[in-house]
Design an enzyme around this catalytic site. Sequence first.
Site, short mmCIF file in Angstrom:
data_model
loop_
_atom_site.label_atom_id
_atom_site.label_comp_id
_atom_site.label_asym_id
_atom_site.label_seq_id
_atom_site.Cartn_x
_atom_site.Cartn_y
_atom_site.Cartn_z
N ASN A 217 -1.97 7.02 -2.25
CA ASN A 217 -3.23 6.82 -1.52
C ASN A 217 -4.01 5.67 -2.14
O ASN A 217 -5.23 5.71 -2.31
CB ASN A 217 -4.08 8.09 -1.55
CG ASN A 217 -5.23 8.04 -0.55
OD1 ASN A 217 -5.14 7.38 0.48
ND2 ASN A 217 -6.31 8.74 -0.85
N HIS B 158 0.86 -1.18 0.00
CA HIS B 158 0.00 0.00 0.00
C HIS B 158 0.90 1.23 0.00
O HIS B 158 1.70 1.42 0.90
CB HIS B 158 -0.92 0.02 1.21
CG HIS B 158 -1.90 1.17 1.19
ND1 HIS B 158 -3.17 1.04 0.68
CD2 HIS B 158 -1.77 2.47 1.58
CE1 HIS B 158 -3.79 2.21 0.77
NE2 HIS B 158 -2.95 3.09 1.31
N CYS B 159 0.76 2.06 -1.01
CA CYS B 159 1.63 3.22 -1.17
C CYS B 159 0.90 4.48 -0.69
O CYS B 159 -0.11 4.89 -1.28
CB CYS B 159 2.03 3.39 -2.64
SG CYS B 159 3.14 4.79 -2.92
N PRO B 160 1.39 5.12 0.40
CA PRO B 160 0.72 6.34 0.86
C PRO B 160 0.88 7.50 -0.11
O PRO B 160 0.05 8.41 -0.13
CB PRO B 160 1.43 6.63 2.19
CG PRO B 160 2.75 5.95 2.09
CD PRO B 160 2.52 4.74 1.25
#
Length: 375
Positions: free
Chosen positions: A187, A182-184
Site C-alpha cells: 500500500n 507502486h506495490c499494492p
Amino acid sequence: MRSRQRMFAAVMRLLLKCLRLGRRRRFKLVRQAEQLWHYGHLCLRSLLYNSFTNSDVVLDSLFEPVYWLVDHVTRWFGVVFVALVIGLTGSIVAIVYICLLPLILQTYTPAWICWHLAYGHWNLIMIVFHYYMAITTSPGHPPQAKDDLTGVSICRKCIAPKPARTHHCSICNRCVLKMDHHCPWLNNCVGHYNHRYFFSFCLFMTMGCIYCSISGWEMFRDAYAAIERMKLLEKERLQVAANQTYYQTPPPTFSFRQRAFHKSVVYLWVLCSSVALALGALTLWHAALITRGETSIERHINKKERQRLQKKGKVFRNPYSYGSWDNWKVFLGVDMPRHWLTRVLLPSPHLPHGTGLSWDLPPCVTEQRAPLLAI
C-alpha cells in the site's frame, strides 16, 4: 401560329436555363462536400498525428481505461492486501509454533534444534522488520519549494520540475523519487528511500518460504497420506453405519486435533511453496534490475533509448550503473566490509546514498567513470 412557336421556344429556353442552374448547384454542393471532407480529415490528422507513435503507444492508449480502473481499485484495496499479507504470514508462524516446533523439540538432535531455532527466528525478524519499514517509510517526493530544485523535465500532472529518475505515481497522485513501481501489497510506492526495504522483504520472505517447504517436506507427505487415509476411513465408516449389525463396530476415526494438525501442515507447505515460486521469480527479476542499476520503469525507458541509438549506430550506456558489484554496494549502502554484517545480515534503518534529487558518484564506488549518456 408564330406566337405559339415563340412561346414554346421561350418555355424551352427557360427550362434549359433551370436545368443548367440545377446542374451547377449540384456540382457546387458536391464540391463543397468534398472540401469539407478533406478539411475534416486534415484536422483529424493534425490532432492525432505523432511521428513517435508506434504499437506501444497505441496499446497504452487502448488500455488507458484499464489502467484507470486498476489505479483506483489498487488505491482502495491496498489496506486489504496489507492485512492479507499480515494474516497469511501470521497463520504460518502460528502453525510453526503450535504444530511443528513441539515436534522438532521432541524428535530432532540438539544441533538441528539450535539450527532451526537460530535460523528460523533470524529469518522471521528480518521479514517483519523489512516489511514494517517498507510500508511505513515514505519513498521520497520532490520538495514543494521549487526555487532551488533542478529538474530534467516537467511533470505533466504536477506541473512542476521533475528531477532525474523521478516519475509520477497515478495511485499516490504524487511524483516519487527514483520510482520503481507502486506495490499494492505494501500500500505504498517503492522509491528511493524504501527500495532496499522492499527488496530485502522479498528476499527474506522467499528464503523463509523455501526453508519451510524444504524442512516440512517429509511432514507434508505424512500429513497428506494421513488425510487420504482419513477420507478412506470416513467412507468406510459411512458404509458400515448404513449396513450396521449388532456384531459390527465402525472403524476408529481421527480426532479433531489430529485432523487440524495434518491439514495445517498441508496448508503450510502448499502456501509456502506457492509463495516461494511466485515471490522468488519477482525477487530474481528485481535482482537483475539492481545488477544493471535500473528500476522497473527505467528498464522500459532504457530499452527504447537503446533501440533508438542502435538505429543510429551508437551504443547506449546507463548513466546510473557503476558495474554489477558496485551497483549492489550502492543499493545496499555498503561503504565498508563490516556493513555486510551490520547493514545486510542484520536489521538496519540506514538511509540510501544521496537525496534522490541529484545523482553524484557514491563514495563506495571503486572506479571513477566517464560521464555517460543521460536518459
